[in-house]
Design a protein around this motif. Structure first.
Motif, mmCIF file in Angstrom:
data_model
loop_
_atom_site.group_PDB
_atom_site.id
_atom_site.type_symbol
_atom_site.label_atom_id
_atom_site.label_comp_id
_atom_site.label_asym_id
_atom_site.label_seq_id
_atom_site.Cartn_x
_atom_site.Cartn_y
_atom_site.Cartn_z
ATOM 1 N N SER A 148 0.859 -1.189 0.000
ATOM 2 C CA SER A 148 0.000 0.000 0.000
ATOM 3 C C SER A 148 0.889 1.229 0.000
ATOM 4 O O SER A 148 1.925 1.248 0.673
ATOM 5 N N TRP A 149 0.487 2.264 -0.736
ATOM 6 C CA TRP A 149 1.306 3.466 -0.806
ATOM 7 C C TRP A 149 0.466 4.665 -1.217
ATOM 8 O O TRP A 149 -0.693 4.527 -1.609
ATOM 9 N N GLN A 150 1.067 5.830 -1.092
ATOM 10 C CA GLN A 150 0.439 7.092 -1.479
ATOM 11 C C GLN A 150 1.130 7.648 -2.716
ATOM 12 O O GLN A 150 2.355 7.582 -2.830
ATOM 13 N N ASP A 151 0.360 8.176 -3.626
ATOM 14 C CA ASP A 151 0.877 8.927 -4.768
ATOM 15 C C ASP A 151 0.217 10.303 -4.687
ATOM 16 O O ASP A 151 -0.924 10.469 -5.131
ATOM 17 N N GLY A 152 0.890 11.251 -4.060
ATOM 18 C CA GLY A 152 0.233 12.504 -3.728
ATOM 19 C C GLY A 152 -0.856 12.221 -2.709
ATOM 20 O O GLY A 152 -0.606 11.617 -1.674
ATOM 21 N N GLU A 153 -2.090 12.626 -3.019
ATOM 22 C CA GLU A 153 -3.216 12.369 -2.120
ATOM 23 C C GLU A 153 -3.948 11.074 -2.457
ATOM 24 O O GLU A 153 -4.919 10.723 -1.791
ATOM 25 N N THR A 154 -3.502 10.371 -3.463
ATOM 26 C CA THR A 154 -4.152 9.136 -3.889
ATOM 27 C C THR A 154 -3.605 7.944 -3.115
ATOM 28 O O THR A 154 -2.395 7.787 -2.971
ATOM 29 N N SER A 155 -4.517 7.088 -2.605
ATOM 30 C CA SER A 155 -4.135 5.877 -1.874
ATOM 31 C C SER A 155 -4.267 4.670 -2.796
ATOM 32 O O SER A 155 -5.283 4.520 -3.486
ATOM 33 N N LEU A 156 -3.252 3.800 -2.787
ATOM 34 C CA LEU A 156 -3.256 2.629 -3.653
ATOM 35 C C LEU A 156 -2.934 1.378 -2.855
ATOM 36 O O LEU A 156 -2.143 1.417 -1.912
ATOM 37 N N ARG A 157 -3.561 0.262 -3.261
ATOM 38 C CA ARG A 157 -3.256 -1.041 -2.660
ATOM 39 C C ARG A 157 -3.165 -2.063 -3.788
ATOM 40 O O ARG A 157 -4.100 -2.218 -4.577
ATOM 41 N N LEU A 158 -2.017 -2.739 -3.872
ATOM 42 C CA LEU A 158 -1.803 -3.754 -4.899
ATOM 43 C C LEU A 158 -2.380 -5.077 -4.410
ATOM 44 O O LEU A 158 -1.899 -5.651 -3.427
ATOM 45 N N ILE A 159 -3.399 -5.556 -5.096
ATOM 46 C CA ILE A 159 -4.149 -6.733 -4.666
ATOM 47 C C ILE A 159 -3.544 -8.021 -5.226
ATOM 48 O O ILE A 159 -3.391 -9.012 -4.524
ATOM 49 N N VAL A 160 -3.207 -7.990 -6.515
ATOM 50 C CA VAL A 160 -2.633 -9.150 -7.197
ATOM 51 C C VAL A 160 -1.602 -8.655 -8.204
ATOM 52 O O VAL A 160 -1.803 -7.621 -8.854
ATOM 53 N N GLY A 161 -0.510 -9.418 -8.368
ATOM 54 C CA GLY A 161 0.426 -9.167 -9.455
ATOM 55 C C GLY A 161 1.457 -8.108 -9.169
ATOM 56 O O GLY A 161 1.835 -7.867 -8.013
ATOM 57 N N SER A 162 1.920 -7.456 -10.240
ATOM 58 C CA SER A 162 2.988 -6.464 -10.147
ATOM 59 C C SER A 162 2.557 -5.146 -10.771
ATOM 60 O O SER A 162 1.892 -5.131 -11.815
ATOM 61 N N TYR A 163 2.976 -4.056 -10.119
ATOM 62 C CA TYR A 163 2.632 -2.729 -10.615
ATOM 63 C C TYR A 163 3.576 -1.710 -9.985
ATOM 64 O O TYR A 163 3.802 -1.746 -8.761
ATOM 65 N N ALA A 164 4.116 -0.821 -10.817
ATOM 66 C CA ALA A 164 4.933 0.302 -10.352
ATOM 67 C C ALA A 164 6.067 -0.145 -9.423
ATOM 68 O O ALA A 164 6.314 0.464 -8.384
ATOM 69 N N GLY A 165 6.736 -1.230 -9.796
ATOM 70 C CA GLY A 165 7.873 -1.706 -9.020
ATOM 71 C C GLY A 165 7.519 -2.484 -7.772
ATOM 72 O O GLY A 165 8.412 -2.838 -6.993
ATOM 73 N N ARG A 166 6.252 -2.773 -7.562
ATOM 74 C CA ARG A 166 5.798 -3.519 -6.385
ATOM 75 C C ARG A 166 5.172 -4.838 -6.823
ATOM 76 O O ARG A 166 4.629 -4.938 -7.914
ATOM 77 N N THR A 167 5.213 -5.823 -5.932
ATOM 78 C CA THR A 167 4.615 -7.134 -6.223
ATOM 79 C C THR A 167 3.828 -7.599 -5.009
ATOM 80 O O THR A 167 4.341 -7.577 -3.878
ATOM 81 N N ALA A 168 2.593 -8.019 -5.229
ATOM 82 C CA ALA A 168 1.751 -8.532 -4.150
ATOM 83 C C ALA A 168 2.107 -9.990 -3.866
ATOM 84 O O ALA A 168 2.566 -10.705 -4.768
ATOM 85 N N PRO A 169 1.885 -10.456 -2.633
ATOM 86 C CA PRO A 169 2.181 -11.854 -2.306
ATOM 87 C C PRO A 169 1.141 -12.836 -2.829
ATOM 88 O O PRO A 169 1.323 -14.053 -2.703
ATOM 89 N N THR A 170 0.075 -12.337 -3.404
ATOM 90 C CA THR A 170 -1.017 -13.188 -3.872
ATOM 91 C C THR A 170 -0.562 -14.105 -5.008
ATOM 92 O O THR A 170 0.147 -13.687 -5.917
ATOM 93 N N THR A 171 -1.004 -15.354 -4.958
ATOM 94 C CA THR A 171 -0.726 -16.304 -6.037
ATOM 95 C C THR A 171 -1.237 -15.768 -7.365
ATOM 96 O O THR A 171 -2.309 -15.173 -7.443
ATOM 97 N N HIS A 172 -0.468 -15.989 -8.431
ATOM 98 C CA HIS A 172 -0.976 -15.734 -9.773
ATOM 99 C C HIS A 172 -0.184 -16.580 -10.757
ATOM 100 O O HIS A 172 0.911 -17.050 -10.441
ATOM 101 N N PHE A 173 -0.744 -16.787 -11.961
ATOM 102 C CA PHE A 173 -0.184 -17.748 -12.905
ATOM 103 C C PHE A 173 0.222 -17.140 -14.243
ATOM 104 O O PHE A 173 0.767 -17.841 -15.092
ATOM 105 N N SER A 174 -0.060 -15.867 -14.437
ATOM 106 C CA SER A 174 0.311 -15.181 -15.680
ATOM 107 C C SER A 174 0.470 -13.696 -15.353
ATOM 108 O O SER A 174 0.007 -13.244 -14.300
ATOM 109 N N PRO A 175 1.118 -12.905 -16.227
ATOM 110 C CA PRO A 175 1.307 -11.476 -15.933
ATOM 111 C C PRO A 175 -0.025 -10.778 -15.693
ATOM 112 O O PRO A 175 -0.939 -10.850 -16.516
ATOM 113 N N ILE A 176 -0.119 -10.098 -14.542
ATOM 114 C CA ILE A 176 -1.395 -9.531 -14.100
ATOM 115 C C ILE A 176 -1.129 -8.363 -13.167
ATOM 116 O O ILE A 176 -0.069 -8.299 -12.526
#
Length: 292
Positions: A148-176
């Motif tokens: 979870s992180w802030q981008d300015g005033e925007t709050s974000l939580r990565l639920i599955v997969g990879s985004y913006a240099g972060r990776t969630a611990p959730t299982t996945h089987f293809s790029p998501i």
């Protein structure tokens, strides 16, 4: 600048039973999938009165993974592997159906007694052909374990997969990627072009993407590799960012079954009709196979 939206989709209402109405957005006649996402149901925000709630009896799945994410409320999950798990806002339930699983989703007795506020999204992720018949599995990941992180005033939580240099611990089987976003009134957020297929689903509030205004229930499929920014309106916005790599071929979908093979779906239909799926401990009811 060219319109960053390739396609705008609006969902339609669907009753899950007991008056629990959801907005079904994917699949759509204009777009079957965004990355591996082949199904999206959105429920709420709604005030559920005492005595009301979700009553989804045991039913089967193959060839997919279900992803449940809540903004408000709660759901109690049971499955044929023996898992019994309450999900709360910010947590993730990821259930890999693979070769076959059955599960139920219900409102807990205390919530049903008092009434509650409910708001969430359930998606299905199609599994690549190499994993369509993988062993069924279930995992629950608490909100605190998700990036979870802030981008300015925007709050974000990565639920599955990879985004913006972060990776969630959730299982996945293809790029998501699957990201929950909350923007205050007037908040802005630039969407990373790193994944070839991307979409924004507006779960609440109002927002603009390019020159287009989005309202609750709109899914904006974005053009590949094109810059896109979401700007929240006066009420702020809750949105889901989702997508990934294109799937390795088309998928057939019938009721709760997803597969690259029509014959495999026919086998799953026969298995459910003839009671060959494993039972859900603690929940003896079931949804019969639809006639059509």
């Amino acid at each position: 600048m060219a319109d960053p939206i390739e396609l705008l989709i609006q969902g339609h209402s669907h009753d899950l039973g007991g008056g629990f109405v959801v907005r079904r957005v994917l699949p759509n006649v204009k777009r079957r999938m965004v990355g591996p996402f082949i199904f999206l149901d959105h429920f709420g925000p709604m005030d559920v009165p005492p005595g009301g709630g979700m009553e989804v009896r045991p039913h089967p799945h193959i060839g997919l993974a279900t992803v449940t994410y809540l903004f408000e409320g709660g759901i109690f999950h049971r499955d044929s592997l023996g898992y019994a798990q309450a999900i709360r806002p910010g947590d993730v339930n990821w259930m890999t159906a693979g070769s076959g699983i059955a599960h139920s989703e219900r409102t807990e007795p205390e919530m049903r007694r008092t009434g509650f506020r409910m708001h969430g999204v359930q998606t299905w992720v199609a599994l690549p052909r190499s994993h369509e018949e993988t062993a069924p599995a279930f995992e629950h990941i608490e909100a605190a374990r998700l990036p979870s992180w802030q981008d300015g005033e925007t709050s974000l939580r990565l639920i599955v997969g990879s985004y913006a240099g972060r990776t969630a611990p959730t299982t996945h089987f293809s790029p998501i990627f699957y990201v929950g976003v909350e923007l205050p009134a007037g908040g802005k957020f630039a969407i990373s072009p790193e994944h070839p297929e991307r979409a924004i689903y507006l779960a609440d509030g109002d927002a603009a993407v390019g020159d287009r205004l989005l309202g609750r229930g709109d899914l904006a499929v974005l053009r590949a590799a094109q810059p896109a920014e979401i700007i929240a309106g006066a009420s702020g916005a809750k949105a889901m960012l989702l997508g990934g790599a294109p799937m390795d071929g088309p998928r057939h979908i019938w009721w709760n079954f997803v597969s690259s093979s029509r014959e495999r779906i026919e086998k799953a239909k026969a298995d459910w009709r003839e009671d060959r799926f494993a039972k859900v401990p603690g929940d003896p009811e079931f949804i019969p196979l639809p006639e059509k």
